[in-house]
Scaffold this active site. Structure first.
Site, PDB file in Angstrom:
ATOM      1  N   SER A 184     -12.077  11.195  -2.961  1.00 18.18           N
ATOM      2  CA  SER A 184     -11.142  10.967  -1.793  1.00 18.18           C
ATOM      3  C   SER A 184     -10.343  10.679  -1.692  1.00 18.18           C
ATOM      4  CB  SER A 184     -12.223   9.284  -2.049  1.00 18.18           C
ATOM      5  OG  SER A 184     -11.748   8.534  -3.023  1.00 18.18           O
ATOM      6  N   GLU A 222       1.296  -1.288  -0.205  1.00 18.73           N
ATOM      7  CA  GLU A 222      -0.086   0.060   0.073  1.00 18.73           C
ATOM      8  C   GLU A 222       0.852   1.006  -0.048  1.00 18.73           C
ATOM      9  OE1 GLU A 222      -3.320   0.670  -0.388  1.00 18.73           O
ATOM     10  OE2 GLU A 222      -4.209  -1.708   0.184  1.00 18.73           O
ATOM     11  N   ASN A 265      -7.352   9.633  -4.998  1.00 16.26           N
ATOM     12  CA  ASN A 265      -8.350   9.132  -6.033  1.00 16.26           C
ATOM     13  C   ASN A 265      -9.017   9.557  -6.910  1.00 16.26           C
ATOM     14  OD1 ASN A 265      -7.560   6.362  -4.726  1.00 16.26           O
ATOM     15  ND2 ASN A 265      -8.785   7.241  -2.963  1.00 16.26           N
ATOM     16  N   ASP A 305      -6.411   8.533   0.128  1.00 14.06           N
ATOM     17  CA  ASP A 305      -6.168   7.147   0.374  1.00 14.06           C
ATOM     18  C   ASP A 305      -4.723   7.563   1.862  1.00 14.06           C
ATOM     19  OD1 ASP A 305      -8.092   5.527  -0.628  1.00 14.06           O
ATOM     20  OD2 ASP A 305      -6.517   5.125  -2.290  1.00 14.06           O
ATOM     21  N   ASN A 320      -8.982   4.581   3.750  1.00 12.76           N
ATOM     22  CA  ASN A 320      -9.715   5.434   2.166  1.00 12.76           C
ATOM     23  C   ASN A 320     -10.443   6.420   2.921  1.00 12.76           C
ATOM     24  OD1 ASN A 320     -12.672   6.157   0.755  1.00 12.76           O
ATOM     25  ND2 ASN A 320     -10.607   6.238  -0.510  1.00 12.76           N
ATOM     26  N   ASP A 337     -11.532   9.321  -7.452  1.00 10.60           N
ATOM     27  CA  ASP A 337     -13.422  10.104  -7.327  1.00 10.60           C
ATOM     28  C   ASP A 337     -13.288  11.521  -6.207  1.00 10.60           C
ATOM     29  OD1 ASP A 337     -12.570   9.131  -4.883  1.00 10.60           O
ATOM     30  OD2 ASP A 337     -13.411   7.818  -4.397  1.00 10.60           O
TER      31      ASP A 337
END
Ligand code: NAG
Length: 147
Positions: A69, A54, A65, A71, A78, A67
């Site tokens: 959002s 990750e 991201n 991480d 998220n 969209d």
């Protein structure tokens, strides 16, 4: 700039940059102390593989991201579901600010990761873990680590 000034400045920046990375065995030790070894049936190696896949062991990693959002942190948690970053709608299921997930003490990241892995699917909730860690021999992640 004179050479006398430049050298300490550059080495200072180097130290700050390195500070976001945690060494594999140091992380193993923290995760062990926080009772992740065996938590929900997953070994320390599973967690180390997750952190590596990750974030490359980068505690302060933030990834935006498509969209809207983001991480956050070692486990790339998220903001849409788990934490609030006040940028887009969040369920905030871990009841914390996303910024806390970047804290070097890892306390918030571990607390939230425990909540995520306790849900149906376990570590499969991290798609990257499912793709790159699940069902593989992972014992070498803890090789040489003293816990
Ligand atoms: C860690 O992540 C942060 C934020 O994404 C980034 O600025 C930094 O360069 C990364 N550190 C390393 C050593 O890769």
């Amino acid at each position: 700039m004179t050479r006398e000034l430049l050298i300490p400045l550059v080495s200072c920046l180097f130290v700050i940059n390195q500070a976001s990375l945690i060494h594999r065995c140091d992380l193993a030790k923290v995760l062990h102390q926080e009772d992740l070894d065996g938590f929900e049936g997953y070994s320390l190696s599973d967690w180390l593989c997750l952190a590596y896949i990750e974030s490359n062991f980068n505690i302060s990693k933030v990834y935006e991201n498509a969209d809207g959002s983001s991480d956050y942190g070692l486990f790339q948690i998220n903001s849409h579901y788990w934490c609030n970053d006040y940028k887009s709608h969040s369920e905030n299921l871990c009841r914390m600010e996303c910024q806390d997930l970047l804290n070097p003490d890892l306390f918030s990241s571990i607390r939230c990761a425990k909540m995520i892995v306790s849900r149906a699917g376990g570590l499969d909730n991290w798609i990257e873990w499912k793709l790159h860690c699940a069902g593989r021999p992972l014992y070498y992640w803890t090789t040489g680590c003293r816990l």
